[in-house]
Structure formats: structure tokens, C-alpha cells
Design an enzyme around this catalytic site. Sequence first.
Site, PDB file in Angstrom:
ATOM      1  N   GLN A   1       0.842  -1.200   0.000  1.00  0.00           N
ATOM      2  CA  GLN A   1       0.000   0.000   0.000  1.00  0.00           C
ATOM      3  C   GLN A   1       0.878   1.252   0.000  1.00  0.00           C
ATOM      4  O   GLN A   1       0.377   2.363  -0.084  1.00  0.00           O
ATOM      5  CB  GLN A   1      -0.881   0.012   1.254  1.00  0.00           C
ATOM      6  CG  GLN A   1      -1.857  -1.147   1.307  1.00  0.00           C
ATOM      7  CD  GLN A   1      -2.441  -1.282   2.702  1.00  0.00           C
ATOM      8  OE1 GLN A   1      -3.413  -0.623   3.053  1.00  0.00           O
ATOM      9  NE2 GLN A   1      -1.856  -2.125   3.522  1.00  0.00           N
TER      10      GLN A   1
ATOM     11  N   HIS B   1      -1.497   1.603  -4.232  1.00  0.00           N
ATOM     12  CA  HIS B   1      -1.920   2.992  -4.069  1.00  0.00           C
ATOM     13  C   HIS B   1      -1.087   3.977  -4.884  1.00  0.00           C
ATOM     14  O   HIS B   1      -1.060   5.163  -4.580  1.00  0.00           O
ATOM     15  CB  HIS B   1      -1.905   3.379  -2.580  1.00  0.00           C
ATOM     16  CG  HIS B   1      -2.940   2.648  -1.772  1.00  0.00           C
ATOM     17  ND1 HIS B   1      -2.969   2.623  -0.405  1.00  0.00           N
ATOM     18  CD2 HIS B   1      -3.997   1.895  -2.172  1.00  0.00           C
ATOM     19  CE1 HIS B   1      -4.007   1.901   0.022  1.00  0.00           C
ATOM     20  NE2 HIS B   1      -4.630   1.439  -1.040  1.00  0.00           N
TER      21      HIS B   1
ATOM     22  N   THR C   1       0.422  -2.796   8.677  1.00  0.00           N
ATOM     23  CA  THR C   1      -0.772  -2.116   8.163  1.00  0.00           C
ATOM     24  C   THR C   1      -1.868  -2.144   9.224  1.00  0.00           C
ATOM     25  O   THR C   1      -2.017  -3.138   9.950  1.00  0.00           O
ATOM     26  CB  THR C   1      -1.254  -2.720   6.824  1.00  0.00           C
ATOM     27  OG1 THR C   1      -2.456  -2.054   6.434  1.00  0.00           O
ATOM     28  CG2 THR C   1      -1.495  -4.207   6.891  1.00  0.00           C
TER      29      THR C   1
HETATM   30  N1  APR Z   1       6.842  -2.485  12.186  1.00  0.00           N
HETATM   31  C1  APR Z   1       5.634  -3.005  11.850  1.00  0.00           C
HETATM   32  N2  APR Z   1       4.467  -2.326  11.968  1.00  0.00           N
HETATM   33  C2  APR Z   1       4.526  -1.083  12.449  1.00  0.00           C
HETATM   34  C3  APR Z   1       5.749  -0.466  12.834  1.00  0.00           C
HETATM   35  C4  APR Z   1       6.940  -1.226  12.688  1.00  0.00           C
HETATM   36  N3  APR Z   1       8.140  -0.749  13.014  1.00  0.00           N
HETATM   37  N4  APR Z   1       5.475   0.793  13.269  1.00  0.00           N
HETATM   38  C5  APR Z   1       4.145   0.954  13.158  1.00  0.00           C
HETATM   39  N5  APR Z   1       3.561  -0.172  12.688  1.00  0.00           N
HETATM   40  C6  APR Z   1       2.152  -0.416  12.396  1.00  0.00           C
HETATM   41  C7  APR Z   1       1.157   0.343  13.260  1.00  0.00           C
HETATM   42  O1  APR Z   1       0.864  -0.382  14.454  1.00  0.00           O
HETATM   43  C8  APR Z   1      -0.066   0.438  12.347  1.00  0.00           C
HETATM   44  O2  APR Z   1      -0.906  -0.703  12.517  1.00  0.00           O
HETATM   45  O3  APR Z   1       1.912   0.045  11.084  1.00  0.00           O
HETATM   46  C9  APR Z   1       0.525   0.362  10.932  1.00  0.00           C
HETATM   47  C10 APR Z   1       0.432   1.651  10.129  1.00  0.00           C
HETATM   48  O4  APR Z   1      -0.917   1.913   9.857  1.00  0.00           O
HETATM   49  P1  APR Z   1      -1.360   3.138   8.903  1.00  0.00           P
HETATM   50  O5  APR Z   1      -0.574   4.364   9.253  1.00  0.00           O
HETATM   51  O6  APR Z   1      -2.854   3.228   8.969  1.00  0.00           O
HETATM   52  O7  APR Z   1      -0.855   2.681   7.459  1.00  0.00           O
HETATM   53  P2  APR Z   1      -1.539   1.773   6.353  1.00  0.00           P
HETATM   54  O8  APR Z   1      -2.284   0.625   6.963  1.00  0.00           O
HETATM   55  O9  APR Z   1      -0.478   1.460   5.367  1.00  0.00           O
HETATM   56  O10 APR Z   1      -2.574   2.786   5.695  1.00  0.00           O
HETATM   57  C11 APR Z   1      -3.311   2.371   4.580  1.00  0.00           C
HETATM   58  O11 APR Z   1      -4.215   4.567   4.252  1.00  0.00           O
HETATM   59  O12 APR Z   1      -3.901   6.894   4.216  1.00  0.00           O
HETATM   60  C12 APR Z   1      -4.035   5.740   3.444  1.00  0.00           C
HETATM   61  O13 APR Z   1      -3.290   5.406   1.249  1.00  0.00           O
HETATM   62  C13 APR Z   1      -2.816   5.497   2.582  1.00  0.00           C
HETATM   63  O14 APR Z   1      -1.737   3.429   1.984  1.00  0.00           O
HETATM   64  C14 APR Z   1      -2.294   4.160   3.050  1.00  0.00           C
HETATM   65  C15 APR Z   1      -3.534   3.498   3.614  1.00  0.00           C
END
Ligand code: APR
Length: 238
Positions: free
Chosen positions: A95, A113, A180
Site C-alpha cells: 500500500q 496505491h 498495516t
Molecule cells: N513495524 C511493523 N508495523 C509497524 C511499525 C513497525 N516498526 N510501526 C508501526 N507499525 C504499524 C502500526 O501499528 C499500524 O498498525 O503500522 C501500521 C500503520 O498503519 P497506517 O498508518 O494506517 O498505514 P496503512 O495501513 O499502510 O494505511 C493504509 O491509508 O492513508 C491511506 O493510502 C494510505 O496506503 C495508506 C492506507
Amino acid sequence: MITINPRQYKHIVFFTGAGMSAESGVPTYRGHGGIWNKYRWEEYACQEAFDADPEKVLKFHELRRAAVLACKPHVGHVTIAALEKKYSRITVVTQNIDGMHQRAGSRNVIELHGSLWRLRCHCDGTLEDMGEKYKSYRCDKCGNWLRPDIIWFGDALDQSVINEAVVTIRRCDLFVSIGTSGVVYPAAGFPRFAKENNARCIEINPEANDMSFIYDEAIRDAAGKALPELFLKSLEEN
Ligand code: APR
């Protein structure tokens, strides 16, 4: 500690979100330090914002490009790239728009994305543009504003990209989700396709979320620690 022998699997999918890049220094979207806590996406990451003020939106994306270029892929990205080199039949479905997997050496990457490193125009499709600043804000053919080739809030996903991801996930027998939050659909629903194929499903995320129930195993650790631990043994073997 779990370790995985990739030879036991016919097709492995790494499904990654913003948490994959967090240890490289790229901010996540949600949670502590998240981009959408600091910036309102309504002003920077939707078609309406771009239509209202394209220059403001392009400048915001230049800030993100600069932030990402200041970061480097970490050992987790490198582990995935090394696995692809050694075993093939490995796909990254991401993503993320930051291109970190490719910078680490992964070649088989499906970007759900879009990419920070591409622009598009109605008249001429997409163009690659790597660097802090965009080479131009305007299309040199028609003169219109170039738009970041990114799926923003309210955008439909590219159906051919989704299809490719779904077909790949449906045939995988090991599905490793990394970093994610599982809230943005349709990507958040992708683990189900792996489950339907009886794939072994592993989640790497320091925190549980609403999709965590679907996984067979959870590693509540950071990507940069968990990935090498899972795979180092197999990468050390000849
Ligand atoms: N290792 C693994 N996971 C981690 C780490 C790490 N070091 N640090 C944080 N996380 C986890 C968090 O606990 C959280 O669950 O990564 C996740 C990040 O979540 P989001 O910020 O919501 O990212 P994502 O799921 O990729 O968002 C999806 O939302 O805004 C849109 O298009 C954008 O692609 C993005 C989509």
C-alpha cells in the site's frame, strides 16, 4: 521464536503498509506521528483539493518526496529483496507509495496505491519522475497540471492492479502482512483471499487491530527485527 523455510512454500506474498517503512523514518499515516494527524487529507490528498489548488497539493507531495529520499530501506526491506533474489516466486503487494521495496532491490512489487515517483496527465498517461522536486508541474504536451499518480481519498483503485494483486494473493500459500492498520479497503480485505486458499497467514505489527483475528500467527514486533529473525536462517543456507 518462529523461523520460516521459504522452500516449503510455492508462492509467498508480503503485504505491506506504512509500518513497513516506519523504521526507515517514513512517517505512518495513523497513530503516533501519523501524517493525517498533522495534515488534513481534505486539503492535500483528494481530487477536490487538487482541483482547488494544484500547486499546494504538488508542493505537499514534494515535501513527502524530500522526506522519503532522506530515508533508506532498512534490514526488513533488504531481507524481502534478498528472498526474492534467492527463491523467486515472491511478490510484494504494497500500500506504500514510497518505493522503498524497489530501492532495497525488490523487483516483483505491486503498488496498490500508486507511487510518489510518478505523475500522470489525461493526455499522455503516466511519467516517472524521481527526485525531491518535480521536473515540471505542467504536462509538456498539453500544458495541464500534472497529477501525482497516487490513489487519494475518494479515488477508485486501478482495477487492473487490484486484479493482479487478488490473483497473486489467491494462489499464495504463505501470506505475511507487515505494518498495516487494516482500515483502508479494499486492501484491508486482502488477507481473506489468502485465508480462502488456506495459506499460512502471519501478521507482523507491534499492535493488534481489527483485522488481526484473521491471522494464524502474530508477531508483535517491529518489521526490522521480525523479518530478519524469521528468514535469516534460510538466507544463510546455500
Ligand atoms: N513495524 C511493523 N508495523 C509497524 C511499525 C513497525 N516498526 N510501526 C508501526 N507499525 C504499524 C502500526 O501499528 C499500524 O498498525 O503500522 C501500521 C500503520 O498503519 P497506517 O498508518 O494506517 O498505514 P496503512 O495501513 O499502510 O494505511 C493504509 O491509508 O492513508 C491511506 O493510502 C494510505 O496506503 C495508506 C492506507
